[in-house]
Write an enzyme that holds these catalytic residues in place. Structure first.
Site, short mmCIF file in Angstrom:
data_model
loop_
_atom_site.label_atom_id
_atom_site.label_comp_id
_atom_site.label_asym_id
_atom_site.label_seq_id
_atom_site.Cartn_x
_atom_site.Cartn_y
_atom_site.Cartn_z
N ASP A 180 26.72 39.21 -2.13
CA ASP A 180 25.33 39.14 -1.72
C ASP A 180 25.44 39.17 -0.21
OD1 ASP A 180 22.90 38.11 -0.62
OD2 ASP A 180 22.35 37.52 -2.65
N HIS A 181 25.09 40.29 0.40
CA HIS A 181 25.47 40.44 1.80
C HIS A 181 24.77 39.45 2.73
CE1 HIS A 181 21.89 42.99 2.13
NE2 HIS A 181 22.01 42.97 3.43
N LYS A 185 25.84 36.98 6.68
CA LYS A 185 25.08 37.01 7.94
C LYS A 185 25.36 35.76 8.77
CE LYS A 185 21.51 40.11 6.33
NZ LYS A 185 21.29 41.27 7.17
N HIS A 243 19.00 37.46 -2.35
CA HIS A 243 19.18 37.11 -0.95
C HIS A 243 18.45 35.81 -0.58
CE1 HIS A 243 20.96 40.95 -0.83
NE2 HIS A 243 19.90 41.68 -0.54
C1 BG6 Z 1 19.33 45.26 0.06
C2 BG6 Z 1 18.08 45.78 -0.60
O1 BG6 Z 1 20.00 44.39 -0.79
O2 BG6 Z 1 18.97 44.58 1.24
C3 BG6 Z 1 17.30 46.68 0.33
O3 BG6 Z 1 18.42 46.49 -1.77
C4 BG6 Z 1 17.06 45.98 1.65
O4 BG6 Z 1 16.08 47.06 -0.25
C5 BG6 Z 1 18.34 45.38 2.20
O5 BG6 Z 1 16.54 46.94 2.55
C6 BG6 Z 1 18.07 44.52 3.42
O6 BG6 Z 1 19.26 44.17 4.02
P1 BG6 Z 1 19.30 43.80 5.55
O7 BG6 Z 1 20.70 43.41 5.80
O8 BG6 Z 1 18.88 45.02 6.30
O9 BG6 Z 1 18.34 42.69 5.74
#
Ligand code: BG6
Length: 484
Positions: A180-181, A185, A243
């Site tokens: 979960d990226h 952060k 997220h």
């Molecule tokens: C992704 C979603 O997981 O996260 C996208 O599928 C979204 O829809 C993105 O744009 C947002 O990531 P970040 O890092 O730009 O906030």
């Protein structure tokens, strides 16, 4: 802790994720000296191409920063240890070929042991066959095997369980790294420190001091070509269930016994388990319509004409434990809004009346992006001869405070963790399970599984979201503050 004899295999090497995130992050790590010395990167996808064509693609994936004199040389070296092999996702022969290619690289190792990291930058439809074939054909007996996978992990509780258990048939929890990226952060990683290394904050971190909490995700663009994917998932599955819930769990969990991955994730699961499924009445859904020359959601050719898919959602969660009983946690996320911003806003309670009237509430804001910052809204006496309180801010904006710091990309941080074998910032299977439990009933309602589908309220592209949002957050006790 980085292991020599490592090969990173990027499956889906010609796809969008690999292009936008995986390769730039691998190159970023390489430049910072955080890839193992003798690492090899192998791209794998269906597209047939030779190494020269693959290297051309890598060049196009990685942007050259202005004035970076060493960039070209570094990129050449990076390409020097990157190669490509094409193959299918559902036939064992392709994976036997991949294995042969990996063994060829490994035959040159001087020391014992093989370490293979498989990064699945792939659509969910092929997760299961790929996990199976990789285990059967490419899993090494002596050394380590790691599987990195990305959301979507299912569409509801049942499908997520199915997906998880199919992957588990082949890969152990210890070998699996679910990304979960948001957990990579900088400001999300800072939450642990802010909360548990500051007595002053820690003491005020509960229902006695806090009135309400908002976690907000805003993006200034719509589906822009991703309508097909998005319509199947919607904003709740795309952003809130994963997220924002990750952020919420770190924000509200009890202090873990240690920094170990299992201790941290035990606490996250514990707090999530105290959250009952979301109620319809606690939810506001929106969908953007065309405005200011920008198309509406339904104007996207890849979206069905009558789709009720929400591109905006606000929803309030309650945590039934002694620390948080009665505090509303409002999660809000939307596409095609007026700005790009992700932040946590904690609004404290009113000071008891008495000597002050109309005093603003304290607010602690942690801005995750853009421009990482932590600021605390405080009341202070106006300097001068009158005794009047005015709201002001104690401001820790990273760019000003940490002028030389390079804030890593989330994917750099997470890939490095996976290379080190650290699971702390990856999602454990039970975290997912409990997060799906909270969201599944509301998702089934939106999908029309047990009655008519709800209609999202329209909001113009580029606006702050549905106009009903203001009343929604006010209902949960948020008070808009007087500004200086
Ligand atoms: C992704 C979603 O997981 O996260 C996208 O599928 C979204 O829809 C993105 O744009 C947002 O990531 P970040 O890092 O730009 O906030």
């Amino acid at each position: 802790q980085l292991k020599n004899n490592t090969i990173i295999v990027v499956l889906g090497a010609s796809g969008d994720l690999a292009k936008k995130k995986t390769y730039p992050a691998l190159f970023g790590l390489y430049r910072m000296g955080f890839l193992p010395n003798d690492v090899k990167i192998v791209g794998y996808a269906r597209t047939k191409m030779d190494d020269a064509e693959y290297h051309k693609r890598i060049t196009s994936y990685i942007k050259k920063p202005e004035g970076d004199a060493e960039f070209d040389g570094a990129l050449e070296k990076f390409k020097g240890f990157s190669s490509y092999i094409s193959g299918g996702y559902d036939d064992s022969e392709s994976f036997a070929n991949l294995n042969a290619a990996l063994e060829k690289i490994e035959s040159e190792y001087k020391s014992k042991g093989k370490n293979r990291v498989f990064y699945l930058a792939l659509p969910p439809s092929v997760f299961i066959p790929v996990a199976k074939h990789l285990k059967e054909q490419c899993h090494v007996a002596e050394g380590s095997n790691r599987l990195i996978i990305e959301k979507p992990f299912g569409k509801d509780l049942e499908s997520a369980r199915e997906l998880l258990s199919s992957v588990k048939e082949h890969w152990t929890e210890d070998e699996t790294y679910r990304i979960d990226h948001y957990l990579g952060k900088e400001m999300v990683k800072n939450l642990l420190v802010l909360r548990f290394a500051n007595v002053a904050l820690n003491a005020a971190w509960d229902k006695n001091s806090i009135s309400n909490v908002q976690i907000t995700f805003k993006e200034p663009f719509g589906t822009e070509g991703r309508g097909g994917y998005f319509d199947e998932f919607g904003i709740i599955r795309d952003i809130l269930q994963n997220h924002l819930m990750q952020v919420l769990s770190i924000l509200t969990m009890e202090r873990p016994v240690s920094f170990s991955a299992e201790d941290i994730r035990d606490e996250k699961v514990k707090v999530l388990r105290a959250i009952p499924p979301i109620e319809r009445e606690d939810t506001l859904l929106g969908q953007y319509v065309g405005a200011n020359g920008k198309p509406g959601y339904l104007d996207d050719d890849t979206v069905p004409r009558n789709s009720n898919c929400p591109t905006y959602a606000a929803t309030t969660l309650w945590i039934h434990n002694p620390r948080w009983e009665g505090v509303p946690f409002i999660l809000k996320a939307g596409k095609a809004l007026n700005e790009a911003k992700v932040e946590i806003r904690i609004q404290f309670k009113d000071v008891t009346q008495g000597i002050f009237k109309d005093i603003s509430r304290n607010e602690l804001v942690m801005r995750i992006q853009p421009a990482e910052a932590v600021y605390l809204k405080l009341n202070t006496k106006t300097p001068g001869l009158q005794t009047r309180a005015i709201p002001t801010e104690m401001d820790l904006t990273y760019k000003r405070r940490f002028t030389d710091a390079k804030i890593p990309e989330a994917y750099e941080s997470l890939i490095l963790d996976a290379l080190k074998g650290d699971h702390s910032n990856f999602v454990r299977h039970d975290e997912l399970d409990v997060a799906w439990k909270i969201f599944t009933p509301i998702l089934h309602w939106i999908d029309g599984q047990n009655g008519p589908k709800p209609t999202p309220v329209p909001y113009p592209y580029g606006s702050r979201g549905p106009k009903e949002v203001e009343a929604f957050i006010t209902k949960y006790g948020f008070k808009r503050q007087a500004t200086e």
